[in-house]
Design an enzyme around this catalytic site. Structure first.
Site: not given
Length: 349
Positions: A170-171, A196, A289, A292
């Site tokens: 993600s991030t 993401h 972040m 997940d």
């Protein structure tokens, strides 16, 4: 102490909307807003903000040029605010390469989602950016070709042994995935990746990776037979899974509800790996972040898969890998620099 935010956008309306959304968060305050890069530069000196939100397209000096100068002269957490266009997505990916922590699309009134949901995502990203580990940009980060080392990996690391690699991020993940794939040889097993990212960005992301990495990289369309030497990126509008086809595994896309507030979700991909591939799978969870992927990676490990997590020191945000580590899902934790080598060694065993 509140997170001090400087909003930079050439639109007075957008500056007002973003300011109002950020100021509603009890732990944040907008200390200033700037219509262009020269004004932003002076306000950064005067106000010393913790986080910057930066428009991609601005007059006088665009957001990319300003970001490049900023990260060289005064590195600070930056969240890019981008239009949902192909040109906007290409520019945003460049911004992440230059050192921006994260990005968010501009709010739209076309019924895509509520302004409340947008505001929640915006403040979450600013919150994460404040504590993110800034990655120093170097011109070498845009390497046009992968290093030669992966080509020397023993042949068992190829795909003939039926292995499949599953990756979630993600991030900070766009650059982490790039670094991971730069260490992967052309003769790799199939690799499936969930990052993401909005749907308007994933095709550009796949093309960018394809131009840099030895394996072929595509945005998954569904019903593709998993082939060696191919990387499948989950499209931003659907979960990515695999299913058994008449001649091997194939990709499957699902429009089911978000999981952990994400679609695509890493957990959905990892769960399909656990149930179908078992000990022939390898799971990798990178910077991001939230949580997940943690439970999905645990189920992969319980099914006999080898599992790897990025360590705190090399993560932009040590969220998803931390959650996976805490629940016992991570068999080996290592730095991003080491990740591709560790995965390839596991394949060769």
């Amino acid at each position: 102490m509140k997170t001090r935010v400087l909003v930079v956008d050439d639109s007075a309306l957008m500056r007002g909307i973003l300011t109002q959304m950020i100021n509603l968060a009890p732990d944040m305050e907008v200390v200033g807003s700037a219509p262009d890069a020269p004004t932003a530069r002076e306000m950064i000196k005067a106000l010393n903000p913790d986080v910057l939100t930066l428009d991609v397209q601005m007059p006088q000096m665009d957001g990319i040029e300003f970001l490049d100068r900023l990260m060289r002269l005064r590195p600070m957490p930056v969240v890019m605010v981008s239009s949902f266009t192909e040109a906007g997505s290409e520019t945003t990916l460049r911004a992440l390469e230059l050192g921006a922590v994260d990005f968010i699309g501009k709010p739209r009134s076309d019924g895509g989602r509520s302004m409340e949901a947008y505001a929640e995502e915006l403040v979450e990203k600013i919150r994460a950016a404040r504590t993110a580990r800034l990655r120093r940009y170097s011109k070498m980060s845009a390497r046009p070709t992968p290093p030669a080392e992966p080509a020397a990996v023993p042949r068992p690391a190829g795909s003939a042994n039926g292995r499949i690699i599953f990756v979630g991020a993600s991030t900070g993940g766009t650059e982490a995935i790039k670094e991971f794939l730069l260490g992967i040889p052309e003769n790799c097993p199939p690799i499936l990746i969930v990052q993401h990212m909005p749907e308007t960005f994933t095709a550009s992301f796949a093309r960018r990776l394809d131009s840099l990495c030895a394996p072929r990289v595509i945005e998954a369309q569904g019903n593709e037979k998993l082939e060696p030497g191919t990387v499948y990126i989950a499209p931003g509008h659907s979960h990515l899974l695999i299913r058994r086809g008449p001649a091997g595994y194939v990709t499957e896309l699902s429009g089911a509800d978000p999981v952990n507030r994400h679609r695509p979700s890493v957990d959905v991909l990892f769960d399909s790996a656990a149930s179908l591939v078992g000990r022939q799978a390898l799971g990798v969870i990178l910077t991001g972040m939230g949580k997940d992927g943690a439970q999905g990676l645990l189920r992969m490990r319980q099914a006999g898969a080898r599992t790897f997590g990025q360590d705190e020191a090399s993560c932009v945000v040590y969220g998803m890998p931390r959650e996976a580590f805490l629940v016992g899902a991570v068999e080996e934790q290592c730095s991003l620099d080491e990740m591709s080598r560790r995965v390839l060694n596991a394949l060769a065993r």
